[in-house]
Design a protein around this motif. Structure first.
Motif, short mmCIF file in Angstrom:
data_model
loop_
_atom_site.label_atom_id
_atom_site.label_comp_id
_atom_site.label_asym_id
_atom_site.label_seq_id
_atom_site.Cartn_x
_atom_site.Cartn_y
_atom_site.Cartn_z
N THR A 14 89.77 0.22 70.01
CA THR A 14 90.89 1.09 69.63
C THR A 14 92.21 0.32 69.68
O THR A 14 92.30 -0.77 70.26
N GLN A 15 93.21 0.92 69.09
CA GLN A 15 94.54 0.31 69.06
C GLN A 15 95.06 0.05 70.47
O GLN A 15 95.56 -1.03 70.76
N LEU B 121 95.39 -1.13 62.77
CA LEU B 121 95.78 -1.32 64.17
C LEU B 121 97.23 -1.74 64.30
O LEU B 121 97.88 -1.47 65.30
N ARG C 172 93.00 4.05 63.67
CA ARG C 172 93.54 3.39 64.85
C ARG C 172 92.47 2.59 65.57
O ARG C 172 92.49 2.45 66.78
N SER C 173 91.53 2.03 64.78
CA SER C 173 90.45 1.27 65.41
C SER C 173 89.91 0.19 64.49
O SER C 173 89.96 0.31 63.28
N TYR D 44 96.02 -3.52 72.06
CA TYR D 44 97.36 -3.83 72.56
C TYR D 44 97.30 -4.31 74.01
O TYR D 44 98.01 -5.25 74.38
#
Length: 155
Positions: A106-107, A84, A51-52, A111
């Motif tokens: 990070t995700q 991601l 997630r990064s 976002y």
């Protein structure tokens, strides 16, 4: 450790962040974690949840599937961006070739950044498209090489 000014100057030169406003880049640079990895360190492995996104500040990394090298990346290059967007396991492994400093986004940070500045998503899509084209070219070159070898053996 990078100072906040060094971070801004570095981030501004990274292809996926080019053309973005400085005020936005200052905020983005301030939320990214700075990580240090020793040589021959596995940053992540194929199949691992991710997630990064990472950006190489210094050093070099190797992107690979088992023993097959896909790419070598150095200062300013990004990796890990696919996870991601699709929440799928990592498609390759990344190992340091030497001591390496990276910034990590990070995700959730990404976002939030996309909500504020949608152009960042377009830049990442361009990066992904370019990498797919490069891999397609490598596959085609390899297949042509194999076909040429087979024709030569047949004769």
């Amino acid at each position: 450790m990078l100072t906040s000014v060094e971070r801004l100057l570095f981030i501004r030169a990274v292809p996926i962040f080019r053309e973005l406003r400085d005020d936005f880049l200052v905020r983005l640079a301030s939320v990214m974690d700075e990580l240090s990895f020793p040589s021959s360190y596995s940053i992540f492995t194929e199949g691992q949840e991710g997630r990064s996104l990472y950006i190489v500040v210094s050093g070099k990394v190797r992107v690979h599937l088992a023993d097959r090298e896909l790419a070598r990346l150095e200062q300013g290059a990004c990796f890990g961006e696919m996870s991601l967007f699709d929440a799928e396991p990592r498609s390759a492994s990344v190992t340091t070739l030497e001591i390496c400093e990276c910034l990590m986004l990070t995700q959730m940070q990404l976002y939030d950044a996309i909500d504020e500045t949608p152009d960042i998503a377009i830049n990442i899509i361009r990066l992904l498209s370019r990498r797919i084209r490069e891999l397609n070219q490598k596959i085609n070159a390899r297949e042509n090489s194999i076909a040429t070898t087979k024709v030569a053996e047949f004769r």
